[in-house]
Design a protein around this motif. Sequence first.
Motif, short mmCIF file in Angstrom:
data_model
loop_
_atom_site.label_atom_id
_atom_site.label_comp_id
_atom_site.label_asym_id
_atom_site.label_seq_id
_atom_site.Cartn_x
_atom_site.Cartn_y
_atom_site.Cartn_z
N LEU A 5 48.96 18.83 70.20
CA LEU A 5 48.09 17.88 71.28
C LEU A 5 46.90 18.08 71.47
CD1 LEU A 5 48.37 15.25 72.66
CD2 LEU A 5 49.48 16.31 74.60
N ARG A 6 46.56 19.21 71.87
CA ARG A 6 45.12 19.68 72.05
C ARG A 6 44.42 19.61 70.83
NH1 ARG A 6 42.66 22.97 76.10
NH2 ARG A 6 40.36 22.60 75.88
N ALA A 7 44.90 20.01 69.73
CA ALA A 7 43.87 20.01 68.46
C ALA A 7 43.90 18.63 68.07
CB ALA A 7 44.86 20.76 67.06
N ARG A 8 44.64 17.44 68.14
CA ARG A 8 44.50 16.22 67.83
C ARG A 8 43.58 15.71 68.71
NH1 ARG A 8 45.49 15.70 64.16
NH2 ARG A 8 47.74 15.41 63.86
N ILE A 9 43.51 15.88 69.95
CA ILE A 9 42.80 15.47 70.84
C ILE A 9 41.00 15.59 70.53
CG2 ILE A 9 41.83 15.23 73.23
CD1 ILE A 9 44.64 15.08 74.33
N LYS A 15 35.02 13.40 66.32
CA LYS A 15 34.75 12.36 64.79
C LYS A 15 33.87 11.20 65.40
CE LYS A 15 39.19 12.67 62.62
NZ LYS A 15 40.48 11.79 62.28
N HIS A 16 32.96 10.77 64.41
CA HIS A 16 31.82 10.09 64.41
C HIS A 16 32.09 8.84 63.70
CE1 HIS A 16 29.52 12.20 67.36
NE2 HIS A 16 29.80 13.36 66.89
N LYS A 17 33.01 8.94 62.48
CA LYS A 17 33.28 7.97 61.54
C LYS A 17 33.92 6.79 62.08
CE LYS A 17 35.62 10.59 58.72
NZ LYS A 17 36.25 10.86 57.82
N SER A 22 44.41 9.19 64.81
CA SER A 22 45.68 9.28 64.89
C SER A 22 46.08 9.58 66.42
CB SER A 22 46.16 10.71 64.08
OG SER A 22 45.66 10.41 62.58
N GLY A 23 47.27 9.12 66.70
CA GLY A 23 47.85 9.25 67.85
C GLY A 23 49.01 10.17 68.07
N VAL A 24 49.60 10.49 69.32
CA VAL A 24 50.69 11.47 69.38
C VAL A 24 51.65 10.52 70.46
CG1 VAL A 24 51.36 13.45 70.52
CG2 VAL A 24 49.09 13.36 69.49
N MET A 148 40.03 1.63 68.64
CA MET A 148 38.74 1.68 69.55
C MET A 148 38.30 3.31 69.99
SD MET A 148 40.38 -0.82 72.51
CE MET A 148 41.03 -2.45 71.95
N HIS A 149 38.42 4.08 68.83
CA HIS A 149 37.92 5.37 69.19
C HIS A 149 38.46 6.15 70.04
CE1 HIS A 149 33.98 3.36 66.55
NE2 HIS A 149 35.31 3.29 66.02
N VAL A 150 39.73 6.00 70.33
CA VAL A 150 40.36 6.92 71.39
C VAL A 150 41.28 7.34 70.76
CG1 VAL A 150 39.40 5.73 73.36
CG2 VAL A 150 41.61 5.06 72.52
N THR A 151 42.05 8.61 71.45
CA THR A 151 43.08 9.02 70.81
C THR A 151 44.30 8.71 72.00
OG1 THR A 151 42.28 11.34 70.04
CG2 THR A 151 44.70 11.44 70.49
N LEU A 152 45.15 7.87 71.25
CA LEU A 152 46.41 7.34 72.09
C LEU A 152 47.66 8.17 72.21
CD1 LEU A 152 46.50 4.37 73.26
CD2 LEU A 152 47.79 3.68 71.39
N VAL A 153 47.86 8.59 73.22
CA VAL A 153 49.06 9.44 73.72
C VAL A 153 49.97 8.47 74.36
CG1 VAL A 153 49.90 11.50 74.78
CG2 VAL A 153 47.50 11.52 73.99
N LEU A 154 51.41 8.25 73.65
CA LEU A 154 52.33 7.59 74.42
C LEU A 154 53.48 8.45 74.64
CD1 LEU A 154 52.58 4.76 71.55
CD2 LEU A 154 50.92 4.82 73.61
N ILE A 155 53.93 8.14 76.01
CA ILE A 155 55.01 9.16 76.63
C ILE A 155 56.08 8.12 76.98
CG2 ILE A 155 55.61 10.91 78.41
CD1 ILE A 155 52.50 11.14 79.00
#
Length: 336
Positions: A5-9, A15-17, A22-24, A148-155
């Motif tokens: 999770l920390r690595a993905r975030i 990233k600037h592209k 990718s989400g978690v 929207m250029h955010v990391t989505l974390v679904l719990i």
Amino acid sequence: MEKLLRARIESNALKHKPTTRSGVMVTGGGYQGKTETVCEICAAFEDFWLDAHLHLPSARPGTRDLHAPVAYVQTPVTAKPKSTCKAILNFYGGDAKGMDLPELIRQVAHSLNDHGTKVLVLDDITRLRMHRADDQDVLDLIRAFMSMHVTLVLIGVDIPGSGLLREGRRDPHTGQWAFPPSTYAQQVRVNGQEPTQTERRFDLIELDRFRYSTPEQIAAWTTHLAGVEQHLRLMNAASGLLTDGAMPEYLYRRTDGVVGLLERLLEDGCREAIDTGTEKLTESLLDTVVLNLRDAPGRDPATGEVPALPPQPSQRGKRPRNTVFDDRGPAAESAS
């Protein structure tokens, strides 16, 4: 879990592209510490991100001076696309009155961007039920958030069994779940640019309860108890209070290895130890603590957020209540 999770975030934040991030997904049973664990990891990332940017806000001119690298939102119990957008905007204190759905989606996109949000956490995502049209629309909307250029974390509780993954396909090489582009993506423009139309991808992480069958599992449970023991502040608490003798097995039997139940048992047990003056935890004292999760605040039992309790200690042997002064009513008096 923490490493992935920390690595993905962090990777997504750097990233600037103009590509989807990718989400978690974090799944597991109720009371197993999913939300607390995710929030701890996200809080550590937020501290790192703020330090890296000297705590300077990245909000745009004319917006509220709030730099929020992480946004936490709880999924509404009866979610709809509008209510989900409003829940996100409420986090920022935004005004969503009178907006239609496209305006709400656009406002969410601008809020995430203007406040420098890099991580959007949506808790209790399995409150969505895929047999309802509104819930299907919400899931489609959530996939649009990935543009929207955010990391989505679904719990959520038991995400694989909830139906949320039924439209996805699992990549056997990477283990990620890929989803088709969202139909809501065309309604969103972020800073005048259309979002990308690549497939949305999620890593699925399962946070399971502790087990007590193998030596390795027993050692992991005992190590966790040793960590908890360091935070107890009872006057007569000696070293090994939770880890010596049969106490680890007893605590496992009472909680079935669910960390939330363990926390509740120990909290109530410590309160009893303080009230009685014993100032330590014993099996006999903990036998007087009966766990009860009825009417758990903020939790929806229908979605599995409240776990089944292990068998509780017998209440036999307790002194019966004095019924001498009970009022049995007119019916009882006439019968006598």
